[in-house]
Design a protein around this motif. Structure first.
Motif, PDB file in Angstrom:
ATOM      1  N   ILE A  41      12.605   1.880  29.438  1.00  0.00           N
ATOM      2  CA  ILE A  41      13.255   2.957  28.675  1.00  0.00           C
ATOM      3  C   ILE A  41      13.448   4.142  29.610  1.00  0.00           C
ATOM      4  O   ILE A  41      12.471   4.716  30.110  1.00  0.00           O
ATOM      5  N   THR A  42      14.705   4.499  29.866  1.00  0.00           N
ATOM      6  CA  THR A  42      14.963   5.576  30.837  1.00  0.00           C
ATOM      7  C   THR A  42      15.872   6.660  30.293  1.00  0.00           C
ATOM      8  O   THR A  42      16.373   7.484  31.048  1.00  0.00           O
ATOM      9  N   THR A  62      -2.519   6.058  25.114  1.00  0.00           N
ATOM     10  CA  THR A  62      -1.950   7.359  24.749  1.00  0.00           C
ATOM     11  C   THR A  62      -0.492   7.514  25.154  1.00  0.00           C
ATOM     12  O   THR A  62       0.083   8.584  24.997  1.00  0.00           O
ATOM     13  N   SER A  63       0.106   6.457  25.693  1.00  0.00           N
ATOM     14  CA  SER A  63       1.507   6.534  26.129  1.00  0.00           C
ATOM     15  C   SER A  63       2.176   5.183  25.926  1.00  0.00           C
ATOM     16  O   SER A  63       1.507   4.170  25.686  1.00  0.00           O
ATOM     17  N   VAL A  64       3.484   5.168  26.049  1.00  0.00           N
ATOM     18  CA  VAL A  64       4.275   3.966  25.786  1.00  0.00           C
ATOM     19  C   VAL A  64       4.752   3.306  27.081  1.00  0.00           C
ATOM     20  O   VAL A  64       4.867   2.091  27.162  1.00  0.00           O
ATOM     21  N   LEU A  65       5.003   4.131  28.105  1.00  0.00           N
ATOM     22  CA  LEU A  65       5.583   3.653  29.358  1.00  0.00           C
ATOM     23  C   LEU A  65       4.669   3.974  30.529  1.00  0.00           C
ATOM     24  O   LEU A  65       3.933   4.967  30.507  1.00  0.00           O
ATOM     25  N   MET A  83      14.190  14.731  23.474  1.00  0.00           N
ATOM     26  CA  MET A  83      13.441  13.845  24.369  1.00  0.00           C
ATOM     27  C   MET A  83      12.045  13.614  23.821  1.00  0.00           C
ATOM     28  O   MET A  83      11.623  14.230  22.851  1.00  0.00           O
ATOM     29  N   GLY A  84      11.306  12.723  24.469  1.00  0.00           N
ATOM     30  CA  GLY A  84       9.983  12.337  24.008  1.00  0.00           C
ATOM     31  C   GLY A  84      10.071  11.014  23.253  1.00  0.00           C
ATOM     32  O   GLY A  84      10.930  10.195  23.534  1.00  0.00           O
ATOM     33  N   ILE A  85       9.174  10.724  22.340  1.00  0.00           N
ATOM     34  CA  ILE A  85       9.056   9.588  21.413  1.00  0.00           C
ATOM     35  C   ILE A  85       8.593   8.284  22.059  1.00  0.00           C
ATOM     36  O   ILE A  85       8.151   7.386  21.375  1.00  0.00           O
ATOM     37  N   ALA A  86       8.679   8.148  23.376  1.00  0.00           N
ATOM     38  CA  ALA A  86       8.162   6.943  24.047  1.00  0.00           C
ATOM     39  C   ALA A  86       7.715   7.359  25.442  1.00  0.00           C
ATOM     40  O   ALA A  86       8.218   6.882  26.455  1.00  0.00           O
ATOM     41  N   ASP A 139       0.500   3.954  18.982  1.00  0.00           N
ATOM     42  CA  ASP A 139       0.987   4.785  17.875  1.00  0.00           C
ATOM     43  C   ASP A 139       1.695   6.045  18.379  1.00  0.00           C
ATOM     44  O   ASP A 139       1.766   7.067  17.704  1.00  0.00           O
ATOM     45  N   GLN A 140       2.262   5.964  19.574  1.00  0.00           N
ATOM     46  CA  GLN A 140       2.989   7.108  20.120  1.00  0.00           C
ATOM     47  C   GLN A 140       4.509   6.956  19.991  1.00  0.00           C
ATOM     48  O   GLN A 140       5.242   7.914  20.248  1.00  0.00           O
TER      49      GLN A 140
END
Length: 565
Positions: A527-528, A510-513, A499-502, A332-333
């Motif tokens: 995602i870079t 707690t994180s996407v990547l 910036m942020g969102i993933a 959910d981040q």
């Protein structure tokens, strides 16, 4: 015949590549170069029209060639009511920007989404400042408890900074300042006499403050295929010399040289297709903005580089049985922790003396005062920090009543010197600074409208207050006269550093990547762009995006060879 499986197979084969990159801006262009040079067949998608290096329609025009002498018309402001909030949107480059009336989004709180609509994206429009982040930045979240810890440190990315700087050409000095590590630089631009005096005065009065020449992706020496900067300061029009780094002048030509690149403009990516059985992404669905038809492209590897807000849309719109709230969004981040730098105030002061000195050209870079707050000692009012930039210049000695011959004569004499400063400050990651989709409203393509809810909070406002006082203090300490300040804190988005969102992180909860910009839950999607950032620093982020992209590409190809992707 319709529905013929053989035709369907041939169609899919035609639309299949080793890798698909979404977005051709600074990071997308780098992904194209790196993956093509590693032997992958790459499809580079962009929603905008194609722009070929050297074919910049206003690059060599004079001010009098423009109907409004570089000012925006009322029609320009009405049609581009968001883009015209930003200083960079001008009569001589408005053709590079998106049409706001045709591409609406919701602002729960004001957010200035400044965006190009061209192949090359904002790599043609950026301010070109290039500073390495240090462990002061990568360790900040862990030390003060905001956001989550970065899964990398400076030592992980330093070789990739080397790699990127060596290719794009960054001019600057090796200044030996820990908060902005030195890199591989071309010779710097030169300070003028007043700036040199300012440097002497500031460093004499403060032990913790340095004044250096700014570091910029403008060439002071030619490199292969690109010429030296002519100090025209018309970078925002596109440079026919290729003297500043852009996708169009640098990374796309390098990718094309391999024979492995296909560029498809007018391709608005709607969603990433997720294969429930293989538990990987299989491709992307696009809407052709000219034909209005949808089409699907397939690949083993997908890089999302559409820029932060657009990447958030793609992820959130890529719902499936496995990911009902958006691709790879088990944490959910996705869409949360949206950041941008705050700016908005400027300083000026009168400079006495130096009337016998002048300067030539229009240097494309400012002087720079690196961050000095919250390094050795903690400021009581806020955490993190900010930097200053600025320049000294001579004004025009024109009388208010001068006309005709008197006016012409006055224009031949320069006026007194002035010193100007500006500042950029860090924004903390806040979970409720976020991007969502409004499914009750649709855009012209039938897609849900992007909704942005983002604001600067108490820490940013306290920092901004200190910026205001400190800028005046520095100008006074330098001995300049009548220092003044104008403006107020900007709205998020206006620094163009969204910036942020993933975010990257150690924990999939707690994180996407992960540490390689790879989605925890969808291993063949990377995602870079700015989406990946875990904190914002106060430094310009583009060089870091490029280094992270090159590093992620190297990892992804190695994983493909191991059959892990």
């Amino acid at each position: 015949m319709p529905g013929d499986p053989l035709l369907n197979i041939k169609s899919k084969q035609k639309n299949t590549y080793d890798a698909i990159i979404v977005g051709s801006g600074i990071s997308g262009g780098w992904a194209a170069k790196e993956l093509c040079e590693k032997g992958l067949k790459v499809l580079l998608l962009d929603r905008g029209r194609n722009v070929v290096h050297g074919e910049y329609p206003t690059a060599t025009k004079d001010p009098w060639d423009f109907p409004h002498r570089l000012s925006l018309s009322l029609e320009d402001k009405q049609r581009n009511f968001v883009q015209s909030r930003h200083y960079s949107f001008r009569e001589d480059n408005k053709h590079f920007y998106i049409n706001d009336q045709e591409n609406p989004y919701e602002e729960t709180q004001r957010f200035d989404w400044i965006r190009g609509d061209i192949v090359g994206g904002r790599s043609l429009l950026w301010a070109r400042a290039c500073y390495r982040w240090s462990d002061l930045d990568f360790e900040a979240n862990l030390k003060d408890g905001h956001g989550v810890d970065w899964p990398i440190r400076y030592s992980d990315i330093a070789p990739w900074y080397d790699h990127v700087e060596s290719f794009i050409g960054v001019s600057g000095n090796r200044d030996g300042i820990a908060v902005i590590p030195d890199g591989k630089f071309q010779p710097p631009f030169e300070m003028n006499c007043v700036e040199k005096h300012f440097k002497t005065q500031v460093e004499k009065n403060y032990n913790d403050r340095k004044v250096i020449m700014g570091r910029t992706a403008n060439l002071t020496r030619p490199v292969k295929g690109r010429g030296q900067c002519q100090a025209r300061d018309l970078c925002h029009r596109g440079c026919p010399y290729g003297a500043y780094f852009s996708t169009n002048a640098s990374t796309i030509p390098a990718a094309y040289a391999t024979g492995n690149l296909t560029v498809r403009p007018h391709s608005l990516v709607n969603q990433v297709i997720y294969d429930e059985q293989k538990q990987k992404a299989s491709g992307v669905e696009i809407i052709d903005t000219e034909s209005k038809q949808t089409e699907t492209f397939y690949a083993k590897l997908i890089f999302l580089n559409a820029s932060t807000v657009a990447t958030a849309f793609i992820l959130l719109n890529s719902a499936s049985n496995r990911f009902p709230n958006g691709l790879g969004n088990g944490s959910d981040q996705v869409g949360r922790n949206l950041m941008d730098h705050h700016k908005g105030i400027s300083f000026s002061a009168e400079v006495e003396g130096f009337e016998d000195s002048y300067y030539y050209g229009r240097r494309p870079v400012s002087i720079y005062i690196p961050r000095f707050r919250n390094i050795a000692e903690q400021h009581p009012g806020f955490i993190r920090g900010y930097h200053f930039g600025g320049s000294a210049y001579r004004t025009k000695a024109i009388s208010d009543i001068a006309v005709g011959a008197e006016l012409k004569e006055a224009l031949t004499e320069p006026g007194p010197w002035q010193m100007g400063l500006y500042a950029f400050g860090e924004c903390l990651p806040y979970a409720d600074n976020r991007i969502t989709l409004n499914h009750s409203k649709k855009d012209q393509w039938g897609r849900p409208i992007i909704a942005i809810d983002c604001a600067f909070r108490d820490n940013e406002k306290a920092m901004h207050k200190d910026v205001k006082a400190t800028g005046l203090e520095i100008l006074n300490a330098a001995g300049f006269k009548n220092p003044s300040v104008r403006g107020s804190i900007s709205f998020p988005g206006n620094a163009n550093h969204e910036m942020g969102i993933a975010r990257m992180g150690h924990d999939p909860k707690t994180s996407v990547l992960n540490a390689w910009n790879q989605m925890h839950e969808v291993p063949n999607v990377f995602i870079t762009d700015g989406s990946c950032m875990t904190s914002s620093s106060c430094l310009n982020p583009s060089l870091t995006y490029m280094a992270l992209t090159a590093r992620a590409c190297d990892y992804a190809v190695k994983e493909m060879k191991k059959l892990n992707i």
